[in-house]
Design an enzyme around this catalytic site. Structure first.
Site, PDB file in Angstrom:
ATOM      1  N   HIS A  25      98.844 -30.936  34.788  1.00  0.00           N
ATOM      2  CA  HIS A  25      97.998 -30.049  33.991  1.00  0.00           C
ATOM      3  C   HIS A  25      97.070 -29.208  34.884  1.00  0.00           C
ATOM      4  CE1 HIS A  25      95.605 -29.130  30.274  1.00  0.00           C
ATOM      5  NE2 HIS A  25      94.651 -28.957  31.188  1.00  0.00           N
ATOM      6  N   GLU A  26      96.367 -29.854  35.814  1.00  0.00           N
ATOM      7  CA  GLU A  26      95.409 -29.131  36.640  1.00  0.00           C
ATOM      8  C   GLU A  26      96.139 -28.192  37.630  1.00  0.00           C
ATOM      9  OE1 GLU A  26      92.464 -29.103  35.799  1.00  0.00           O
ATOM     10  OE2 GLU A  26      92.361 -30.904  34.551  1.00  0.00           O
ATOM     11  N   HIS A  75      96.859 -25.016  35.844  1.00  0.00           N
ATOM     12  CA  HIS A  75      95.679 -24.131  35.880  1.00  0.00           C
ATOM     13  C   HIS A  75      95.640 -23.384  37.216  1.00  0.00           C
ATOM     14  CE1 HIS A  75      93.862 -25.102  32.132  1.00  0.00           C
ATOM     15  NE2 HIS A  75      93.473 -26.344  32.438  1.00  0.00           N
ATOM     16  N   HIS A 109      94.955 -22.782  28.589  1.00  0.00           N
ATOM     17  CA  HIS A 109      95.509 -23.726  27.615  1.00  0.00           C
ATOM     18  C   HIS A 109      96.362 -22.999  26.578  1.00  0.00           C
ATOM     19  CE1 HIS A 109      91.892 -26.212  28.931  1.00  0.00           C
ATOM     20  NE2 HIS A 109      92.968 -26.877  29.342  1.00  0.00           N
TER      21      HIS A 109
END
EC number: 3.4.24.-
Length: 846
Positions: free
Chosen positions: A167-168, A171, A177
């Site tokens: 997830h990070e 980013h 998101h």
């Protein structure tokens, strides 16, 4: 839930792709997710205290200091190439103090990206732009390549999982998101009312975490909305305890959780490869071994290529082409079909919405479902609806909820003294010592009814206590004349409710001792022999028989107080004083004598006796006494109560004691029964002596009202069933009567107005001039229509709970059984009906 979904993403309806012969369904994967199986849920838990301290955007995003938390260029994927990593290569540095579990998570994430994308992570040497993974506070990252400085990724305790690392990293590659997409409202519903307040109670502190992007500052890379994305919020993101803040608009009963933490979804992979213009996905770490445009499918003896859903494999076995689902029978849509790269969905014209089948459009009456989300009133309009509020409320900026109007803050409330605001209205009030009048706005000073001075006494100050009535707080003192003693309270105070403190005060006459009649005589009037009639001022006359005259110190005596407060009989003395000590009882002696022989011969003076004999022994010399003056003694003040149901009382007037021949009563009164009104009525008796001198005395009849007011009608307790939260409630005003007259009626609530759901006690109090009161009391229960109980399914169970406007229930089938048809959350609406209206599905054996 405030609204039911009205737009459905068709991409979820039976859209799948075949990889090595096994169908893949997003819907099935989501249904298999256990609770909190979402990377963002883990991140929120780890960042509990860091979000506000570090000003993290959307829970885990750090912004460069020159941009702040609300920069304008927020994007779902970076719209400009200067924020992506050069040549698809990302230098990375991992801090040695990172826990072992975090090292493993980072390596697993790197393996995921190497397997599914053309992004390559390499050990940083001397590059100025690189990713630095370290143990900071919480889990967070910057967006994309920051520029001339490292993009720092923090993996603190609680962040050491592959899902969080993937997830990070996403980013850091330039992605926001999933629910931030500009088209997200076609696929999910956001409930801002369920968002929790900030650390200092700011209601809208976290609202910005649900901002929707625009087409200008974001790009979706021509991909459909991805419920399964590792970048998606969970359903309870930033929510109050137990509250849902984000919900799919298709079959929300099927989507209890969004996102996942297993790794990149198919669409996550597709977006990364499109942003970085990856032509192929390498199937191994050696690019020259095998590559595909979208997906690698491992076989027993190698690899083959596959495509994401919404695509089909070209004849070359490597490339994938978009399937135009709308070209085949309009994708089953009744109106418009919208094709996407990798999917399609049905859309409806304004004023219509999709049915639960995700295909058919029907006219929308938003007010019929959950009242349109409106807190008070919902008005359906062509293609839309409007929320409005009851009287005493105004619509908030969200356009749905209502806020109480503080009428007292305006100068137009009309209250003379004080204004008290309550939810939905206001009422006037008065300061202490005042009472609200019937107009509901003006105040009048509270007065107690006048206290009459007692007979044989007085009240002080007379002007304030008896003549004009008394104000609240006035103290009245009672005292008695000599010869009387006080019965009741010496001091009475006027209370703020208009009644008197203390007991009724009266002066009771003290009594003299019974007189002894003279020998050969009697006392007049006969009441002089009655001990209870010998009050102060009572006059008694000694009377002798025929032929006899009175001989003694006094022929007429008066009951009068003495020096030390005791009572005694006295006679008029000099200067109007009374002489009463040591009075002897007089005797009666003959008024003439006859010279007659005595018993032993000598002549003596005698008086005629019985049978012609003479009585002559021991005759004393008669004395000369003055003729008797005319006199009159009035009866004591008479106290009576009103007759039942009447404003008067009947009292019997008796004649005063006197030596006059005839007695008269002044005015229209007569001796005997007379009617007297409430209050004190003076009674004057008079007569004339032989010398035509007018003799008079005065007494009084005091009539008190002891009868309480009576409510002729008083409403029965009643219930109000209303689907509106603030219905109008009214009742007939109670009728009250009194034998003399009603002075005031007070009520605890106005007979017309709005009440919300709950129980109320209403009280009316009526008071007459004498302070007697009566009470009318009844209860009101305002109820919301209840839904009938849902039948418990065979081979399943219902789990029910309560929300702001009623009850909701979810169906769960027992192990080995599956629901026949779609699952929904059944909500008890304000109309007392379950939504949706479709019957509960049956649980059938698998």
């Amino acid at each position: 839930m405030g609204k039911w979904p009205v737009i459905v993403a068709a991409i979820l309806l039976a859209v799948s792709t075949t990889v090595t012969g096994k169908p893949f369904s997003l819907l099935e994967d989501v249904l298999r997710l256990p609770e909190r199986e979402n990377a963002m849920s883990d991140i929120f838990a780890a960042n509990e205290g860091a979000m506000e301290r570090l000003n993290l955007v959307e829970g885990d995003i750090r912004m460069p200091e020159d941009e702040g938390p609300h920069r304008l260029h927020k994007r779902n994927a970076v719209p400009y190439k200067d924020n992506t990593w050069t040549n698809k290569v990302v230098p990375i540095s991992v801090s040695p103090d990172l826990p072992p579990a975090a090292h493993i998570a980072v390596q697993e994430a790197i393996d995921e990206y190497h397997k599914k994308t053309c992004i390559r992570f390499k050990q940083r040497t001397n590059e100025q732009e690189y990713i630095q993974v370290f143990k900071g506070e919480g889990c967070w990252s910057y967006i994309g390549r920051v520029g001339s400085q490292p993009n720092r990724i923090s993996l603190d305790s609680g962040c050491e999982t592959k899902g969080i690392a993937v997830h990070e990293f996403m980013h850091a590659l330039g992605f926001w998101h999933e629910q931030s997409r500009y088209d997200r409202d076609n696929f999910v519903t956001i409930y801002l009312d369920n968002v929790k307040p900030g650390r200092n109670g700011e209601k809208d502190y976290y609202y910005g975490n649900f901002d929707r992007l625009t087409r200008i500052n974001s790009q979706t890379l021509d991909t459909t909305y991805d419920y399964h994305s590792v970048m998606h919020y969970p359903t309870d993101a930033f929510g109050k305890s137990g509250k849902i803040t984000i919900e799919p608009r298709l079959g929300e009963a099927n989507f209890k959780w969004l996102g996942q933490r297993n790794g990149l979804s198919d669409i996550d992979t597709l977006k990364i490869n499109r942003l970085y213009e990856c032509d192929m996905v390498v199937c191994t770490d050696q690019p020259d071994v095998f590559a595909c445009q979208q997906k690698c499918v491992k076989l027993k003896d190698g690899f083959t290529c596959g495509c994401h859903r919404g695509f089909s494999l070209d004849s070359d076995g490597y490339h994938c082409s978009d399937i135009n689902e709308c070209a085949k029978e309009n994708f089953g849509c009744s109106h418009r079909c919208v094709n996407l790269i990798g999917g399609a969905y049905c859309a409806c014209p304004k004023g219509h919405h999709l049915r639960d089948d995700g295909k058919t459009c029907t006219e929308t009456n938003e007010c019929a479902q959950g009242n349109g989300g409106c807190e008070h009133l919902c008005t359906d309009t062509p293609g839309a609806f409007e929320c409005s509020c009851y009287d005493g409320f105004k619509l908030r900026r969200d356009g749905y909820t209502c806020k109480d109007v503080d009428e007292c803050a305006s100068r137009d409330h009309g209250c003379q003294q004080e204004c008290a605001n309550y939810v939905g209205g206001y009422h006037c009030a008065c300061q202490e010592g005042y009472v609200l009048q019937r107009d509901g706005t003006t105040c009048e000073e509270i007065h107690c009814y006048g206290l009459a001075a007692p007979g044989g006494g007085s009240v002080d100050p007379a002007e304030n206590c008896s003549t004009n009535g008394a104000r609240a707080g006035q103290r009245c003192t009672f005292s008695c004349d000599p010869g009387y003693e006080l019965v009741g309270s010496e001091n009475r105070t006027c209370l703020i409710n208009g009644s008197w403190e203390g007991e009724h005060a009266d002066c009771r006459a003290k009594l003299c001792d019974v007189l002894t009649p003279p020998s050969n005589g009697s006392l007049s009037p006969p009441s002089c022999a009655d001990p209870g009639a010998l009050r102060v001022g009572k006059e008694c006359v000694y009377v002798c028989g025929p032929g006899l005259v009175l001989n003694g110190t006094a022929h007429r005596v008066t009951c009068t107080p003495g020096h030390n407060g005791t009572m005694g009989w006295g006679t008029p003395g000099p200067n109007g004083t009374m002489v009463w000590d040591n009075l002897d009882t007089p005797t009666c002696i003959p008024d003439r004598l006859t010279c007659t022989p005595g018993h032993n011969g000598p002549m003596v003076w005698g008086t005629p006796g019985p049978n012609g004999t003479m009585g002559w022994d021991n005759l004393g010399a008669p004395a000369c006494i003055p003729d008797e003056d005319p006199w009159m003694q009035c009866p004591h003040r008479l106290h009576v109560s009103t007759s039942p149901g009447r404003d008067y009382a009947t009292a019997n007037l008796t004649a005063p004691l006197t030596n006059l021949q005839q007695i008269f009563v002044d005015g229209n009164l007569t001796l005997g029964p007379n009617n007297f009104s409430v209050g004190e009525t003076p009674v004057l008796f008079y007569g004339y002596s032989a010398g035509v001198e007018r003799i008079e005395c005065e007494t009084a009849v005091v009539v008190t009202d002891d009868e309480h007011p009576e409510f002729v009608s008083c409403p029965e307790s009643f219930e109000v069933n209303s689907s509106r939260q603030f219905p109008h409630v009214h009742w007939e005003k109670p009728e009250v009567r009194d034998n003399v007259g009603i002075a005031a009626v007070r009520r605890s609530r106005f007979p017309k107005g709005r009440m919300t759901w709950g129980q109320y006690s209403v009280r009316y109090t009526a008071r007459d001039q004498a302070g007697n009161h009566a009470v009318c009391r009844f209860n009101i229960h305002v109820k919301k229509p209840a839904c009938p109980p849902l039948p418990s399914p065979d081979h399943g169970s219902l789990t029910c709970d309560w929300w702001r406007l009623g009850q909701f229930c979810d169906l769960t089938c027992s192990d080995g059984y599956t629901p026949q048809g779609a699952l929904f959350r059944y909500v008890c609406g304000t109309q007392g009906t379950w939504m949706p209206r479709t019957p509960l599905p049956t649980c059938l054996p698998i």
